[in-house]
Motif scaffolding. Structure first.
Motif, PDB file in Angstrom:
ATOM      1  N   THR A 265      49.527  37.884  43.592  1.00  0.00           N
ATOM      2  CA  THR A 265      48.483  37.151  42.867  1.00  0.00           C
ATOM      3  C   THR A 265      48.420  35.716  43.392  1.00  0.00           C
ATOM      4  O   THR A 265      48.786  34.773  42.690  1.00  0.00           O
ATOM      5  CB  THR A 265      48.766  37.138  41.350  1.00  0.00           C
ATOM      6  OG1 THR A 265      50.094  36.617  41.137  1.00  0.00           O
ATOM      7  CG2 THR A 265      48.646  38.520  40.754  1.00  0.00           C
ATOM      8  N   PRO A 266      47.982  35.525  44.611  1.00  0.00           N
ATOM      9  CA  PRO A 266      48.060  34.195  45.218  1.00  0.00           C
ATOM     10  C   PRO A 266      47.021  33.204  44.698  1.00  0.00           C
ATOM     11  O   PRO A 266      45.837  33.510  44.609  1.00  0.00           O
ATOM     12  CB  PRO A 266      47.827  34.475  46.703  1.00  0.00           C
ATOM     13  CG  PRO A 266      46.990  35.717  46.717  1.00  0.00           C
ATOM     14  CD  PRO A 266      47.437  36.524  45.542  1.00  0.00           C
ATOM     15  N   SER A 267      47.485  32.016  44.358  1.00  0.00           N
ATOM     16  CA  SER A 267      46.593  30.903  44.066  1.00  0.00           C
ATOM     17  C   SER A 267      46.546  29.962  45.258  1.00  0.00           C
ATOM     18  O   SER A 267      45.741  29.037  45.303  1.00  0.00           O
ATOM     19  CB  SER A 267      47.083  30.133  42.829  1.00  0.00           C
ATOM     20  OG  SER A 267      48.397  29.650  43.037  1.00  0.00           O
ATOM     21  N   GLU A 268      47.441  30.236  46.250  1.00  0.00           N
ATOM     22  CA  GLU A 268      47.499  29.445  47.471  1.00  0.00           C
ATOM     23  C   GLU A 268      48.102  30.288  48.575  1.00  0.00           C
ATOM     24  O   GLU A 268      48.758  31.299  48.322  1.00  0.00           O
ATOM     25  CB  GLU A 268      48.327  28.173  47.246  1.00  0.00           C
ATOM     26  CG  GLU A 268      49.737  28.450  46.759  1.00  0.00           C
ATOM     27  CD  GLU A 268      50.482  27.193  46.330  1.00  0.00           C
ATOM     28  OE1 GLU A 268      49.829  26.224  45.900  1.00  0.00           O
ATOM     29  OE2 GLU A 268      51.725  27.193  46.437  1.00  0.00           O
TER      30      GLU A 268
ATOM     31  N   ARG B  34      44.209  38.803  47.392  1.00  0.00           N
ATOM     32  CA  ARG B  34      45.575  39.320  47.497  1.00  0.00           C
ATOM     33  C   ARG B  34      45.805  39.855  48.905  1.00  0.00           C
ATOM     34  O   ARG B  34      44.865  40.134  49.645  1.00  0.00           O
ATOM     35  CB  ARG B  34      45.782  40.431  46.466  1.00  0.00           C
ATOM     36  CG  ARG B  34      45.574  39.971  45.041  1.00  0.00           C
ATOM     37  CD  ARG B  34      45.575  41.126  44.068  1.00  0.00           C
ATOM     38  NE  ARG B  34      46.894  41.752  43.969  1.00  0.00           N
ATOM     39  CZ  ARG B  34      47.165  42.769  43.153  1.00  0.00           C
ATOM     40  NH1 ARG B  34      46.212  43.277  42.380  1.00  0.00           N
ATOM     41  NH2 ARG B  34      48.374  43.284  43.107  1.00  0.00           N
TER      42      ARG B  34
ATOM     43  N   LYS C  76      44.667  25.903  49.623  1.00  0.00           N
ATOM     44  CA  LYS C  76      44.123  26.356  48.344  1.00  0.00           C
ATOM     45  C   LYS C  76      42.598  26.361  48.430  1.00  0.00           C
ATOM     46  O   LYS C  76      42.012  25.734  49.327  1.00  0.00           O
ATOM     47  CB  LYS C  76      44.573  25.440  47.206  1.00  0.00           C
ATOM     48  CG  LYS C  76      43.988  24.027  47.307  1.00  0.00           C
ATOM     49  CD  LYS C  76      44.395  23.164  46.113  1.00  0.00           C
ATOM     50  CE  LYS C  76      43.742  21.768  46.218  1.00  0.00           C
ATOM     51  NZ  LYS C  76      44.122  20.903  45.071  1.00  0.00           N
ATOM     52  N   ASP C  77      41.985  27.058  47.495  1.00  0.00           N
ATOM     53  CA  ASP C  77      40.525  26.997  47.393  1.00  0.00           C
ATOM     54  C   ASP C  77      40.147  25.637  46.815  1.00  0.00           C
ATOM     55  O   ASP C  77      40.747  25.211  45.818  1.00  0.00           O
ATOM     56  CB  ASP C  77      40.015  28.126  46.490  1.00  0.00           C
ATOM     57  CG  ASP C  77      38.504  28.194  46.463  1.00  0.00           C
ATOM     58  OD1 ASP C  77      37.875  27.329  45.802  1.00  0.00           O
ATOM     59  OD2 ASP C  77      37.944  29.108  47.090  1.00  0.00           O
TER      60      ASP C  77
ATOM     61  N   ALA D 200      39.789  28.273  42.663  1.00  0.00           N
ATOM     62  CA  ALA D 200      39.654  29.715  42.430  1.00  0.00           C
ATOM     63  C   ALA D 200      40.831  30.471  43.030  1.00  0.00           C
ATOM     64  O   ALA D 200      41.433  30.031  44.008  1.00  0.00           O
ATOM     65  CB  ALA D 200      38.356  30.215  43.049  1.00  0.00           C
ATOM     66  N   PRO D 201      41.197  31.614  42.455  1.00  0.00           N
ATOM     67  CA  PRO D 201      42.279  32.426  43.038  1.00  0.00           C
ATOM     68  C   PRO D 201      41.869  32.951  44.406  1.00  0.00           C
ATOM     69  O   PRO D 201      40.675  33.105  44.704  1.00  0.00           O
ATOM     70  CB  PRO D 201      42.451  33.566  42.026  1.00  0.00           C
ATOM     71  CG  PRO D 201      41.148  33.624  41.285  1.00  0.00           C
ATOM     72  CD  PRO D 201      40.635  32.224  41.230  1.00  0.00           C
ATOM     73  N   LEU D 202      42.855  33.238  45.237  1.00  0.00           N
ATOM     74  CA  LEU D 202      42.605  33.704  46.595  1.00  0.00           C
ATOM     75  C   LEU D 202      42.808  35.214  46.689  1.00  0.00           C
ATOM     76  O   LEU D 202      43.479  35.808  45.848  1.00  0.00           O
ATOM     77  CB  LEU D 202      43.545  32.987  47.560  1.00  0.00           C
ATOM     78  CG  LEU D 202      43.374  31.471  47.626  1.00  0.00           C
ATOM     79  CD1 LEU D 202      44.460  30.846  48.503  1.00  0.00           C
ATOM     80  CD2 LEU D 202      41.994  31.114  48.170  1.00  0.00           C
TER      81      LEU D 202
END
Length: 325
Positions: free
Chosen positions: A73-76, A47, A38-39, A43-45
């Protein structure tokens, strides 16, 4: 492990990439783990296209690993890694990661995308080859596109089996016996609707079996897609000379020495990653001569054009090869 344990300067494959934190590590099998990044700020990563991979740096090296998410829509980012004893060290380094460690990674790269016009995705995987298939299956489910999976694994050694069952339900066929797999494969290949595309990932011999069976049943090559783990063992090859047009330098490439290694010994910096002819990072433009294409990246049409060479594995049929370098 410290947050800098995997770093030794920034590897070219992860330049302008991301600095991520390990959010979770889970056991899939005795030899396979899943790692979620993850960030650090939450923050979102970026796509990515289903079937993409992530390059992760370890020490002075870097390895590519397939992402298992849909990429929408990846958050990780999550990868799964098979522990390879006696290998280059990348898998051992990944298995040594712990929650909180920081690593440098590339932005996701697409090398095995789904075909947008396909009406059905026939996914076939063996062992750790399940990872890109999960990405394809998740994306197909999100877009309501038909997908089915034929998954071969050794008894008790199937990674992501629960994920595959949840995603695909009755569209999943599991095979822990070689004979059963061949029967299931024959059935799958002979009963597919028009517009079906086949995707296969696994050991080279496994993929050859699947692709040869498909061709024997009349599948056109345009509907067959594969993602190899790495190149096969190659013979040393005959010596040749390479001329660098821009610098006017000529250098010898002996048998058993790759063109990439020869260039590096003269101080030429060439972007590279896998050094197995798979990733496409080390492509160089050819001005004159006939390359002996040994890579798994270029299409047959691109190889026939003889305008590009993957310098990590490919050589030259001609005594001299001229590059735009």
């Amino acid at each position: 492990m410290t947050t800098t344990a995997l770093e030794a300067g920034v590897h070219p494959a992860v330049q302008q990439g991301l600095h991520l934190e390990v959010a979770a590590v889970s056991i899939q099998t005795d030899s396979i783990i899943s790692i979620t990044f993850k960030d650090p700020t939450g923050a979102p990563l970026p796509r990515y296209i289903p079937g993409s991979h992530l390059v992760v740096q370890y020490g002075g090296g870097a390895n590519a690993y397939s992402l298992t998410g849909s990429g929408s829509t990846p958050s990780e980012y999550t990868i799964s890694v098979l522990r390879v004893e006696g290998g280059s060290g990348g898998s051992l380094a990944m298995h040594g990661l712990a929650v909180g460690d920081r690593v440098r990674v590339s932005r996701p790269r697409s090398a095995f995308p789904p075909v947008a016009t396909a009406t059905h995705h026939l996914l076939i995987a063996a062992g750790i080859g399940i990872t890109p298939m999960l990405s394809h299956a998740r994306a197909a489910a999100e877009k309501s596109v038909a997908a089915s999976l034929l998954y071969a694994y050794r008894p008790g050694a199937g990674a992501h089996v629960a994920d595959a069952r949840e995603l695909l339900g009755p569209a999943l066929r599991e095979c822990t016996d070689r004979h059963v797999f061949r029967e299931e494969l024959r059935e799958k290949l002979s009963h597919q609707q028009i517009g079906t595309h086949l995707y296969v990932c696994g050991p080279a011999a496994f993929m050859d079996t699947v692709l040869e069976a498909a061709l024997e049943q009349g599948w056109p090559k345009s509907r067959l897609h594969s993602e190899p783990f790495g190149g096969t063992e190659l013979d040393p090859g005959t010596p040749f000379t390479v001329r660098l047009a821009r610098s006017g330098i000529s250098l010898e490439v002996p048998g058993g020495v790759s063109l990439l290694e020869a260039l590096e010994k003269t101080g030429k910096s060439v972007r590279n990653m896998c050094r197995k002819g798979v990733c496409g990072e080390c492509s160089l433009p050819v001005l004159r001569g006939a390359p002996e294409h040994r890579d798994l990246y270029l299409t047959e049409a691109e190889k026939a054009a003889n305008t590009t060479i993957m310098c990590c594995v490919s050589r030259s049929f001609d005594q001299e090869l001229e590059l735009d370098l």
